[in-house]
Design an enzyme around this catalytic site. Structure first.
Site, PDB file in Angstrom:
ATOM      1  N   GLU A 151       8.577   0.923  -3.050  1.00 15.52           N
ATOM      2  CA  GLU A 151       7.712  -0.271  -3.115  1.00 15.52           C
ATOM      3  C   GLU A 151       8.469  -1.427  -3.771  1.00 15.52           C
ATOM      4  OE1 GLU A 151       3.698   0.190  -4.631  1.00 15.52           O
ATOM      5  OE2 GLU A 151       3.682   2.308  -4.119  1.00 15.52           O
ATOM      6  N   HIS A 189       0.851  -1.189   0.000  1.00 17.47           N
ATOM      7  CA  HIS A 189       0.000   0.000   0.000  1.00 17.47           C
ATOM      8  C   HIS A 189       0.894   1.249   0.000  1.00 17.47           C
ATOM      9  CE1 HIS A 189      -3.639   2.303   0.645  1.00 17.47           C
ATOM     10  NE2 HIS A 189      -2.946   3.028   1.500  1.00 17.47           N
TER      11      HIS A 189
HETATM   12  C1  GAR Z   1       1.093   0.760  -6.262  1.00 17.84           C
HETATM   13  O1  GAR Z   1       1.461   2.069  -5.937  1.00 17.84           O
HETATM   14  C2  GAR Z   1       0.451   0.066  -5.062  1.00 17.84           C
HETATM   15  O2  GAR Z   1       1.043   0.417  -3.845  1.00 17.84           O
HETATM   16  C3  GAR Z   1      -0.951   0.595  -5.159  1.00 17.84           C
HETATM   17  O3  GAR Z   1      -1.259   0.575  -6.531  1.00 17.84           O
HETATM   18  C4  GAR Z   1      -0.056   0.756  -7.272  1.00 17.84           C
HETATM   19  C5  GAR Z   1       0.063  -0.383  -8.258  1.00 17.84           C
HETATM   20  O4  GAR Z   1       1.128  -0.178  -9.118  1.00 17.84           O
HETATM   21  N1  GAR Z   1      -1.860  -0.203  -4.400  1.00 17.84           N
HETATM   22  C6  GAR Z   1      -2.890   0.285  -3.724  1.00 17.84           C
HETATM   23  O5  GAR Z   1      -3.183   1.470  -3.719  1.00 17.84           O
HETATM   24  C7  GAR Z   1      -3.700  -0.743  -2.962  1.00 17.84           C
HETATM   25  N2  GAR Z   1      -4.666  -0.102  -2.129  1.00 17.84           N
HETATM   26  P1  GAR Z   1       1.673  -1.365 -10.027  1.00 17.84           P
HETATM   27  O6  GAR Z   1       0.444  -1.954 -10.740  1.00 17.84           O
HETATM   28  O7  GAR Z   1       2.596  -0.705 -10.992  1.00 17.84           O
HETATM   29  O8  GAR Z   1       2.357  -2.374  -9.146  1.00 17.84           O
END
Ligand code: GAR
Length: 199
Positions: free
Chosen positions: A173, A108
């Site tokens: 992340e 998150h």
């Molecule tokens: C990321 O920033 C993740 O932390 C967020 O969505 C993005 C996905 O990026 N997740 C949330 O907000 C969950 N509540 P990605 O598809 O490039 O991995």
């Protein structure tokens, strides 16, 4: 070897970071299946290009319990034992979560418990915090609330926009998600209440 099931809804950059670490032998696990709940998710194409076993199970219009039973069947078909949510933008039903006790991880883009739910980076900017970041946690039946495995802090700059802040958080992340998976796979932790403590 542990079999990972990775659920995505969008771009799939966290999936990419995990897949790189698996390919490099830094995560001792196999990606058994990638499941996208949206056919247009760019991460689905990217996963197929990498040669991963990736499928789309469209969730649109389906009742949560019904969809989660389909999801569970797909994961069981591939003998998945650890589920990683990687930008999976749909709540999981309690029934699904109970099938994988402390075996579902989520990333998150905030320092939980601050800013759960949607648009966490936007929420952080709106609130005016000077420090935000990202969290990898176990998924329990509450939204973005399970025991925290790893966090990384990211300073907010005066000229940050949602885009610039999101990019810097995303960089962290990609570092902590593979690290958290490694920790969980190693079994070198115990959960005491809400705390995840190294053994
Ligand atoms: C990321 O920033 C993740 O932390 C967020 O969505 C993005 C996905 O990026 N997740 C949330 O907000 C969950 N509540 P990605 O598809 O490039 O991995």
């Amino acid at each position: 070897m542990t079999r990972l099931g990775i659920l995505i809804s969008g771009r799939g950059s966290n999936l990419g970071a995990i897949a790189d670490q698996v390919a490099a032998g830094h995560i001792t696990a196999e990606i058994a299946v990638v499941i996208a709940n949206r056919p247009e998710a760019p991460g689905l194409e990217a996963a197929l290009r990498r040669g991963l076993n990736a499928v789309c199970l469209p969730s649109k219009g389906l009742d949560r319990e019904v969809y989660d039973r389909m999801l569970l069947a797909e994961l069981e078909k591939h003998a998945v034992d650890l589920v990683c949510l990687a930008g999976y933008m749909r709540l999981l039903s309690a029934g699904f979560i109970r099938k994988f006790p402390n075996r579902i991880l989520n990333i998150h883009p905030s320092l939980l418990p601050a800013f759960p739910g949607l648009d966490a980076q936007h929420q952080a900017l709106d609130h005016g915090v000077k420090l935000t970041g990202c969290t990898v946690h176990f998924v329990d039946e509450q939204l973005d609330a399970g025991p925290i495995i790893l966090q990384a802090a990211v300073p907010v700059q005066d000229d940050d926009t949602v885009e610039t802040l999101s990019t810097r958080i995303l960089h962290e992340e990609h570092r902590i998600y593979p690290e958290a998976i490694r920790l969980v796979l190693s079994g070198g932790y115990r959960i005491e209440g809400r705390r995840v403590i190294g053994k």
